[in-house]
Design a protein around this motif. Structure first.
Motif, PDB file in Angstrom:
ATOM      1  N   PRO A 281       4.974  20.118  -2.015  1.00  0.00           N
ATOM      2  CA  PRO A 281       4.524  21.367  -2.640  1.00  0.00           C
ATOM      3  C   PRO A 281       3.244  21.164  -3.466  1.00  0.00           C
ATOM      4  O   PRO A 281       3.268  21.089  -4.686  1.00  0.00           O
ATOM      5  CB  PRO A 281       5.711  21.764  -3.528  1.00  0.00           C
ATOM      6  CG  PRO A 281       6.340  20.455  -3.887  1.00  0.00           C
ATOM      7  CD  PRO A 281       6.154  19.562  -2.684  1.00  0.00           C
TER       8      PRO A 281
ATOM      9  N   TYR B   4       0.434  23.180  -3.569  1.00  0.00           N
ATOM     10  CA  TYR B   4      -0.412  24.329  -3.893  1.00  0.00           C
ATOM     11  C   TYR B   4       0.244  25.272  -4.893  1.00  0.00           C
ATOM     12  O   TYR B   4       1.398  25.658  -4.734  1.00  0.00           O
ATOM     13  CB  TYR B   4      -0.759  25.106  -2.615  1.00  0.00           C
ATOM     14  CG  TYR B   4      -1.436  24.235  -1.598  1.00  0.00           C
ATOM     15  CD1 TYR B   4      -2.785  23.930  -1.714  1.00  0.00           C
ATOM     16  CD2 TYR B   4      -0.714  23.668  -0.549  1.00  0.00           C
ATOM     17  CE1 TYR B   4      -3.407  23.098  -0.792  1.00  0.00           C
ATOM     18  CE2 TYR B   4      -1.333  22.842   0.372  1.00  0.00           C
ATOM     19  CZ  TYR B   4      -2.675  22.557   0.242  1.00  0.00           C
ATOM     20  OH  TYR B   4      -3.287  21.737   1.148  1.00  0.00           O
ATOM     21  N   THR B   5      -0.518  25.638  -5.896  1.00  0.00           N
ATOM     22  CA  THR B   5      -0.054  26.624  -6.863  1.00  0.00           C
ATOM     23  C   THR B   5      -0.030  27.997  -6.199  1.00  0.00           C
ATOM     24  O   THR B   5      -0.628  28.195  -5.133  1.00  0.00           O
ATOM     25  CB  THR B   5      -1.001  26.700  -8.073  1.00  0.00           C
ATOM     26  OG1 THR B   5      -2.285  27.157  -7.606  1.00  0.00           O
ATOM     27  CG2 THR B   5      -1.122  25.372  -8.785  1.00  0.00           C
TER      28      THR B   5
ATOM     29  N   ARG C 143       9.596  24.588  -7.569  1.00  0.00           N
ATOM     30  CA  ARG C 143       9.097  24.897  -8.912  1.00  0.00           C
ATOM     31  C   ARG C 143       8.591  23.634  -9.587  1.00  0.00           C
ATOM     32  O   ARG C 143       9.183  22.566  -9.457  1.00  0.00           O
ATOM     33  CB  ARG C 143      10.211  25.515  -9.769  1.00  0.00           C
ATOM     34  CG  ARG C 143      10.772  26.823  -9.249  1.00  0.00           C
ATOM     35  CD  ARG C 143       9.848  27.952  -9.553  1.00  0.00           C
ATOM     36  NE  ARG C 143      10.370  29.223  -9.066  1.00  0.00           N
ATOM     37  CZ  ARG C 143      10.068  30.379  -9.598  1.00  0.00           C
ATOM     38  NH1 ARG C 143       9.243  30.439 -10.628  1.00  0.00           N
ATOM     39  NH2 ARG C 143      10.549  31.485  -9.104  1.00  0.00           N
ATOM     40  N   SER C 144       7.479  23.777 -10.298  1.00  0.00           N
ATOM     41  CA  SER C 144       6.960  22.661 -11.087  1.00  0.00           C
ATOM     42  C   SER C 144       7.864  22.482 -12.310  1.00  0.00           C
ATOM     43  O   SER C 144       8.746  23.308 -12.567  1.00  0.00           O
ATOM     44  CB  SER C 144       5.528  22.961 -11.532  1.00  0.00           C
ATOM     45  OG  SER C 144       5.529  24.027 -12.479  1.00  0.00           O
TER      46      SER C 144
ATOM     47  N   HIS D 279       6.559  26.893 -12.517  1.00  0.00           N
ATOM     48  CA  HIS D 279       5.608  27.609 -11.667  1.00  0.00           C
ATOM     49  C   HIS D 279       5.895  27.337 -10.185  1.00  0.00           C
ATOM     50  O   HIS D 279       6.288  26.235  -9.820  1.00  0.00           O
ATOM     51  CB  HIS D 279       4.175  27.185 -12.002  1.00  0.00           C
ATOM     52  CG  HIS D 279       3.795  27.477 -13.411  1.00  0.00           C
ATOM     53  ND1 HIS D 279       3.490  28.738 -13.853  1.00  0.00           N
ATOM     54  CD2 HIS D 279       3.712  26.656 -14.492  1.00  0.00           C
ATOM     55  CE1 HIS D 279       3.213  28.695 -15.140  1.00  0.00           C
ATOM     56  NE2 HIS D 279       3.351  27.438 -15.562  1.00  0.00           N
ATOM     57  N   ARG D 280       5.680  28.356  -9.369  1.00  0.00           N
ATOM     58  CA  ARG D 280       5.895  28.207  -7.929  1.00  0.00           C
ATOM     59  C   ARG D 280       4.862  27.258  -7.333  1.00  0.00           C
ATOM     60  O   ARG D 280       3.691  27.336  -7.655  1.00  0.00           O
ATOM     61  CB  ARG D 280       5.797  29.568  -7.242  1.00  0.00           C
ATOM     62  CG  ARG D 280       6.931  30.504  -7.540  1.00  0.00           C
ATOM     63  CD  ARG D 280       6.647  31.870  -6.897  1.00  0.00           C
ATOM     64  NE  ARG D 280       7.710  32.819  -7.137  1.00  0.00           N
ATOM     65  CZ  ARG D 280       7.771  33.638  -8.194  1.00  0.00           C
ATOM     66  NH1 ARG D 280       6.812  33.631  -9.090  1.00  0.00           N
ATOM     67  NH2 ARG D 280       8.782  34.471  -8.326  1.00  0.00           N
ATOM     68  N   ARG D 281       5.333  26.416  -6.417  1.00  0.00           N
ATOM     69  CA  ARG D 281       4.458  25.473  -5.705  1.00  0.00           C
ATOM     70  C   ARG D 281       4.794  25.559  -4.217  1.00  0.00           C
ATOM     71  O   ARG D 281       5.950  25.613  -3.837  1.00  0.00           O
ATOM     72  CB  ARG D 281       4.682  24.045  -6.195  1.00  0.00           C
ATOM     73  CG  ARG D 281       4.526  23.845  -7.698  1.00  0.00           C
ATOM     74  CD  ARG D 281       3.127  23.836  -8.119  1.00  0.00           C
ATOM     75  NE  ARG D 281       2.480  22.660  -7.565  1.00  0.00           N
ATOM     76  CZ  ARG D 281       1.310  22.226  -7.938  1.00  0.00           C
ATOM     77  NH1 ARG D 281       0.634  22.872  -8.861  1.00  0.00           N
ATOM     78  NH2 ARG D 281       0.775  21.164  -7.397  1.00  0.00           N
ATOM     79  N   TYR D 282       3.750  25.573  -3.381  1.00  0.00           N
ATOM     80  CA  TYR D 282       3.911  25.779  -1.944  1.00  0.00           C
ATOM     81  C   TYR D 282       3.409  24.580  -1.155  1.00  0.00           C
ATOM     82  O   TYR D 282       2.418  23.952  -1.516  1.00  0.00           O
ATOM     83  CB  TYR D 282       3.143  27.027  -1.502  1.00  0.00           C
ATOM     84  CG  TYR D 282       3.652  28.281  -2.167  1.00  0.00           C
ATOM     85  CD1 TYR D 282       4.655  29.031  -1.576  1.00  0.00           C
ATOM     86  CD2 TYR D 282       3.149  28.698  -3.398  1.00  0.00           C
ATOM     87  CE1 TYR D 282       5.141  30.174  -2.193  1.00  0.00           C
ATOM     88  CE2 TYR D 282       3.626  29.834  -4.015  1.00  0.00           C
ATOM     89  CZ  TYR D 282       4.630  30.571  -3.412  1.00  0.00           C
ATOM     90  OH  TYR D 282       5.108  31.694  -4.026  1.00  0.00           O
ATOM     91  N   SER D 283       4.060  24.319  -0.040  1.00  0.00           N
ATOM     92  CA  SER D 283       3.647  23.246   0.860  1.00  0.00           C
ATOM     93  C   SER D 283       2.773  23.823   1.982  1.00  0.00           C
ATOM     94  O   SER D 283       2.721  25.038   2.182  1.00  0.00           O
ATOM     95  CB  SER D 283       4.878  22.580   1.478  1.00  0.00           C
ATOM     96  OG  SER D 283       5.528  23.472   2.373  1.00  0.00           O
TER      97      SER D 283
END
Length: 116
Positions: free
Chosen positions: A17, A19-20, A48-49, A53-57
């Motif tokens: 993950p 990318y913010t 989630r960090s 915060h959401r984090r994307y792959s």
């Protein structure tokens, strides 16, 4: 940096993950609201960090891009997410069926040679 560097391993990992939400939205040409909506539709579940915060792959962004294409063509977001999910399920079922057919064919070939 060498290939033994754990950072290199993570950057090469499609499931990491990296990318913010803001960066992911920018890469997709979408809004953070779009990413939240496809998350609510259970198309993707961002990690989630530590700060929440959401984090994307990269893998998740490819899936999101498929939904975005459908939405851009006028498909409602919930329907677009369902279509992408069903397409993936169909592809997996077809892959499994092809494996079974291959195994059955090989098994039939071996059985035929045993009886000769």
């Amino acid at each position: 940096m060498t290939s033994d560097n754990p950072l290199n391993d993570r950057l090469d990992d499609d499931d990491y993950p990296a990318y913010t939400m803001g960066r992911a939205a920018e890469m997709l040409g979408a809004t953070p609201a779009f990413l939240r909506a496809i998350g609510e539709a259970r198309l993707i579940t961002p990690l989630r960090s530590e700060g929440g915060h959401r984090r994307y792959s990269r893998y998740q962004l490819r899936i999101a891009a498929r939904a975005r294409e459908l939405v851009d063509k006028g498909t409602p977001i919930e329907a677009a997410c369902r279509i992408v999910i069903l397409e993936d399920q169909l592809e997996e079922a077809q892959r499994i069926n092809a494996e079974y057919r291959r195994a059955a064919s090989e098994s039939a070939g071996h059985a035929g040679s045993d009886s000769a």
